[in-house]
Design a protein around this motif. Structure first.
Motif, PDB file in Angstrom:
ATOM      1  N   THR A   1      -3.498 -19.430-106.739  1.00 65.34           N
ATOM      2  CA  THR A   1      -2.251 -18.655-106.756  1.00 65.34           C
ATOM      3  C   THR A   1      -2.357 -17.441-105.844  1.00 65.34           C
ATOM      4  O   THR A   1      -1.438 -17.160-105.061  1.00 65.34           O
ATOM      5  CB  THR A   1      -1.915 -18.215-108.196  1.00 65.34           C
ATOM      6  OG1 THR A   1      -1.662 -19.382-108.974  1.00 65.34           O
ATOM      7  CG2 THR A   1      -0.701 -17.303-108.225  1.00 65.34           C
ATOM      8  N   MET A   2      -3.461 -16.721-105.911  1.00 64.00           N
ATOM      9  CA  MET A   2      -3.620 -15.529-105.073  1.00 64.00           C
ATOM     10  C   MET A   2      -3.672 -15.905-103.593  1.00 64.00           C
ATOM     11  O   MET A   2      -3.165 -15.170-102.745  1.00 64.00           O
ATOM     12  CB  MET A   2      -4.877 -14.742-105.470  1.00 64.00           C
ATOM     13  CG  MET A   2      -4.812 -14.129-106.863  1.00 64.00           C
ATOM     14  SD  MET A   2      -3.321 -13.159-107.239  1.00 64.00           S
ATOM     15  CE  MET A   2      -3.498 -11.803-106.120  1.00 64.00           C
ATOM     16  N   ALA A   3      -4.256 -17.054-103.253  1.00 64.05           N
ATOM     17  CA  ALA A   3      -4.346 -17.484-101.849  1.00 64.05           C
ATOM     18  C   ALA A   3      -3.012 -18.000-101.326  1.00 64.05           C
ATOM     19  O   ALA A   3      -2.642 -17.750-100.184  1.00 64.05           O
ATOM     20  CB  ALA A   3      -5.422 -18.559-101.701  1.00 64.05           C
ATOM     21  N   SER A   4      -2.274 -18.715-102.179  1.00 62.86           N
ATOM     22  CA  SER A   4      -1.027 -19.348-101.728  1.00 62.86           C
ATOM     23  C   SER A   4       0.203 -18.468-101.935  1.00 62.86           C
ATOM     24  O   SER A   4       1.228 -18.664-101.289  1.00 62.86           O
ATOM     25  CB  SER A   4      -0.810 -20.672-102.476  1.00 62.86           C
ATOM     26  OG  SER A   4      -0.507 -20.428-103.840  1.00 62.86           O
ATOM     27  N   GLY A   5       0.108 -17.530-102.871  1.00 61.49           N
ATOM     28  CA  GLY A   5       1.266 -16.706-103.193  1.00 61.49           C
ATOM     29  C   GLY A   5       2.307 -17.444-104.006  1.00 61.49           C
ATOM     30  O   GLY A   5       3.453 -17.016-104.103  1.00 61.49           O
ATOM     31  N   GLN A   6       1.893 -18.549-104.624  1.00 63.82           N
ATOM     32  CA  GLN A   6       2.823 -19.350-105.413  1.00 63.82           C
ATOM     33  C   GLN A   6       2.188 -19.718-106.744  1.00 63.82           C
ATOM     34  O   GLN A   6       0.988 -19.952-106.826  1.00 63.82           O
ATOM     35  CB  GLN A   6       3.199 -20.633-104.673  1.00 63.82           C
ATOM     36  CG  GLN A   6       3.918 -20.385-103.377  1.00 63.82           C
ATOM     37  CD  GLN A   6       4.256 -21.683-102.655  1.00 63.82           C
ATOM     38  OE1 GLN A   6       3.683 -22.730-102.939  1.00 63.82           O
ATOM     39  NE2 GLN A   6       5.185 -21.603-101.730  1.00 63.82           N
ATOM     40  N   THR A   7       3.046 -19.775-107.760  1.00 63.45           N
ATOM     41  CA  THR A   7       2.602 -20.235-109.073  1.00 63.45           C
ATOM     42  C   THR A   7       3.651 -21.173-109.635  1.00 63.45           C
ATOM     43  O   THR A   7       4.843 -20.963-109.425  1.00 63.45           O
ATOM     44  CB  THR A   7       2.361 -19.070-110.054  1.00 63.45           C
ATOM     45  OG1 THR A   7       1.969 -19.615-111.323  1.00 63.45           O
ATOM     46  CG2 THR A   7       3.598 -18.214-110.243  1.00 63.45           C
ATOM     47  N   ARG A   8       3.206 -22.189-110.317  1.00 67.59           N
ATOM     48  CA  ARG A   8       4.166 -23.086-110.961  1.00 67.59           C
ATOM     49  C   ARG A   8       4.519 -22.607-112.359  1.00 67.59           C
ATOM     50  O   ARG A   8       5.284 -23.228-113.063  1.00 67.59           O
ATOM     51  CB  ARG A   8       3.640 -24.511-110.981  1.00 67.59           C
ATOM     52  CG  ARG A   8       2.294 -24.670-111.618  1.00 67.59           C
ATOM     53  CD  ARG A   8       1.850 -26.114-111.503  1.00 67.59           C
ATOM     54  NE  ARG A   8       1.080 -26.469-112.664  1.00 67.59           N
ATOM     55  CZ  ARG A   8      -0.043 -27.130-112.614  1.00 67.59           C
ATOM     56  NH1 ARG A   8      -0.517 -27.541-111.474  1.00 67.59           N
ATOM     57  NH2 ARG A   8      -0.687 -27.417-113.714  1.00 67.59           N
ATOM     58  N   TYR A   9       3.969 -21.466-112.765  1.00 64.60           N
ATOM     59  CA  TYR A   9       4.206 -20.962-114.111  1.00 64.60           C
ATOM     60  C   TYR A   9       5.164 -19.771-114.137  1.00 64.60           C
ATOM     61  O   TYR A   9       5.241 -19.075-115.122  1.00 64.60           O
ATOM     62  CB  TYR A   9       2.884 -20.581-114.777  1.00 64.60           C
ATOM     63  CG  TYR A   9       1.946 -21.756-114.874  1.00 64.60           C
ATOM     64  CD1 TYR A   9       2.300 -22.876-115.602  1.00 64.60           C
ATOM     65  CD2 TYR A   9       0.733 -21.753-114.206  1.00 64.60           C
ATOM     66  CE1 TYR A   9       1.453 -23.973-115.675  1.00 64.60           C
ATOM     67  CE2 TYR A   9      -0.122 -22.844-114.277  1.00 64.60           C
ATOM     68  CZ  TYR A   9       0.254 -23.946-115.007  1.00 64.60           C
ATOM     69  OH  TYR A   9      -0.579 -25.015-115.074  1.00 64.60           O
ATOM     70  N   GLY A  10       5.883 -19.517-113.074  1.00 70.89           N
ATOM     71  CA  GLY A  10       6.796 -18.397-113.028  1.00 70.89           C
ATOM     72  C   GLY A  10       7.964 -18.538-113.985  1.00 70.89           C
ATOM     73  O   GLY A  10       8.413 -17.559-114.561  1.00 70.89           O
ATOM     74  N   ASN A  11       8.459 -19.754-114.161  1.00 75.76           N
ATOM     75  CA  ASN A  11       9.608 -19.974-115.036  1.00 75.76           C
ATOM     76  C   ASN A  11       9.253 -20.767-116.281  1.00 75.76           C
ATOM     77  O   ASN A  11       9.994 -20.754-117.258  1.00 75.76           O
ATOM     78  CB  ASN A  11      10.720 -20.706-114.287  1.00 75.76           C
ATOM     79  CG  ASN A  11      11.263 -19.873-113.146  1.00 75.76           C
ATOM     80  OD1 ASN A  11      11.482 -18.685-113.289  1.00 75.76           O
ATOM     81  ND2 ASN A  11      11.467 -20.507-112.001  1.00 75.76           N
ATOM     82  N   ASP A  12       8.165 -21.471-116.235  1.00 74.57           N
ATOM     83  CA  ASP A  12       7.749 -22.299-117.364  1.00 74.57           C
ATOM     84  C   ASP A  12       6.845 -21.512-118.304  1.00 74.57           C
ATOM     85  O   ASP A  12       6.028 -20.702-117.862  1.00 74.57           O
ATOM     86  CB  ASP A  12       6.982 -23.529-116.872  1.00 74.57           C
ATOM     87  CG  ASP A  12       7.843 -24.446-116.021  1.00 74.57           C
ATOM     88  OD1 ASP A  12       9.073 -24.454-116.220  1.00 74.57           O
ATOM     89  OD2 ASP A  12       7.281 -25.130-115.144  1.00 74.57           O
TER      90      ASP A  12
END
Length: 143
Positions: free
Chosen positions: A69-80
């Protein structure tokens, strides 16, 4: 007319634990609800690794996801809502549910993650007991 919101008052008053960790996974914010939930005081938690509340058997998986997440700047847990085990200061197992949000600097660099956490240990145990009871009743009817 909306007045300015006092961030410290909000974080202190909310019933859910709010934990912020930096890019390395060190705790930079630990609100009173986190103290109640996990048993560590703010001074005990600040600057510590999130390993403080992560069961040892899950740490590898947690850190793989955290660093990705820190490397990509994306998380799949933002809304879930994510439901996982945790541990408190006494070593007691908890069932927690939380959402996360990514935090950025004014230059749009990813600086950390905020998690808003609820203790669902009692609800999880009640559901487990109901499922067990249902299985017992189904077995009795099917016999």
């Amino acid at each position: 007319m909306q007045t300015a919101i006092d961030f410290e008052q909000l974080v202190g008053a909310v019933g859910d634990a709010i934990i912020i960790s930096d890019a390395q996974g060190r705790i930079t914010l630990w609100n009173p609800a986190a103290e109640r939930m996990f048993g560590f005081t703010q001074s005990e938690a600040m600057g510590q690794s999130l390993d403080l509340i992560i069961p040892a058997r899950l740490r590898g998986r947690h850190w793989d996801g955290y660093h990705k997440t820190m490397a990509s700047g994306q998380t799949r847990y933002g809304n879930d809502v994510l439901r996982v085990p945790a541990v408190d200061k006494a070593g007691r197992s908890l069932s927690i549910a939380f959402t996360v949000a990514l935090l950025h600097s004014p230059e749009h660099e990813l600086t950390g993650i905020v998690a808003v956490i609820r203790d669902e240990t009692s609800r999880f145990q009640e559901e487990r007991n109901l499922r067990k009871r249902l299985a017992e009743l189904e077995a009795r009817v099917g016999a």
